[in-house]
Write a protein that holds these residues in place. Structure first.
Motif: not given
Length: 334
Positions: A174-186, A208-215, A220-227
């Motif tokens: 998460a630290f490096w992703a933020q430094r490399q310009g990721a817009a949102r990091i969960a 926190q992982s739950t039964s509805d964690v994908v949603a 949190a990210l504004g859409g599905p993650p690229d990575v």
């Protein structure tokens, strides 16, 4: 000297008196100042797949002071403070000469940091700037491991990132992703212990992982993650990562899973997902990790949440098998 010695799988490390190390021609003796307890050591002392030999002294995330010099060692002198890149290669093959000893045919991951003194070759040692502490020097290795994974996936500015697992490697990602310009990091985890720390080191959300964690992640990210980064290393995580990642996205495997795992291949084909495996680091990444810690003001230093004396290492080691508020625990041999 005193050392914490591995004797058998599923047994606590044993505090013992062992012989002081004697350097070969191109080696130096290092008085260990700090050594991080790594999750891979927890795996190696429990899982037979790693083939750890009885009598081994683990501890590969270490830094300290040079106190002895082999007859052919160059570039170092007694009193130098160094961080040790623990991947040891032959030093002269194309991989080693290219700064990638991880792919040397003679490569091995050396330990030794769970002791008062350790050996390393001169080429493994990077001098610490006067503005970098030994404690920070011991944090370089896990930061380099995380940076390698982020680099391999070609993360771009504006990407949405999910990090599964809030251990030291996950939070370093998460630290490096933020430094490399990721817009949102969960960052997601079964436990909430590192929710605050995740935000401090660069994440924009903790889930926190739950039964509805994908949603929840998509919200949190504004859409599905690229990575998606797997920093857990347990069966079932890759199948979950497949549900998270966007079509034509990347899944980076950093977790160490030695058990059989499965997922539905059609789900990966359906999305044209790319799986990227990440092991170790190269020396350029190791230097980058050292540079980012220089000056003591990097958020990455927040990963260090505890320090124990060497005599308490066996107990602290076993305590870390259960998830707690601790992230990176350092050992202080002196």
């Amino acid at each position: 000297m005193r050392a914490a010695v591995f004797r058998a799988l599923d047994q606590p490390l044993s505090m013992e008196e062992v012989a002081d190390p004697c350097p070969s021609a191109n080696e130096v003796v290092i008085r260990v100042g700090r050594c991080g307890i790594c999750g891979s050591d927890l795996h190696m002392t429990r899982e037979p797949a790693f083939g750890l030999a009885p009598g081994s002294v683990l501890g590969h995330e270490f830094a300290g002071e040079v106190v002895g010099i082999g007859s052919a060692a160059v570039g170092l002198a007694p009193g130098d403070h160094v961080a040790v890149a623990p991947i040891r290669g032959c030093g002269y093959c194309p991989s080693c000469l290219n700064g990638e000893p991880a792919w040397c045919q003679q490569m091995y991951l050396q330990g030794g940091g769970y002791a008062e003194y350790a050996l390393a070759t001169d080429r493994q040692c990077l001098k610490l700037p006067a503005t970098t502490s030994t404690e920070e020097g011991a944090l370089v290795e896990p930061l380099a491991v995380a940076l390698h994974g982020v680099t391999l996936c070609g993360l771009k500015a504006g990407d949405r990132v999910l990090v599964m697992g809030a251990g030291p490697i996950g939070l370093a990602v998460a630290f490096w992703a933020q430094r490399q310009g990721a817009a949102r990091i969960a960052v997601s985890d079964l436990n909430p212990f590192q929710s605050k720390l995740a935000l401090q080191v660069g994440a924009t959300a903790f889930v926190q992982s739950t039964s509805d964690v994908v949603a929840t992640v998509n919200s949190a990210l504004g859409g599905p993650p690229d990575v998606v980064f797997d920093c857990v290393g347990k069966p079932g995580v890759l199948a979950e990562a497949l549900e998270h990642v966007k079509p034509r996205g990347n899944i980076v495997i950093l977790g160490l899973c030695t058990a059989l795992d499965s997922f539905v291949p059609f789900r990966a084909v359906q999305k044209e997902v790319k799986f990227i495996t990440s092991a170790y680091f190269n020396l350029a990444e190791y230097r980058t990790a050292l540079d980012v810690l220089d000056g003591g003001n990097s958020a990455a230093k927040l990963l260090i949440t505890g320090t124990v004396p060497l005599t308490r290492l066996p107990a602290a080691f076993e305590e870390l098998r259960q998830r707690t508020f601790q992230c990176k625990v350092m050992v202080r041999p002196d």
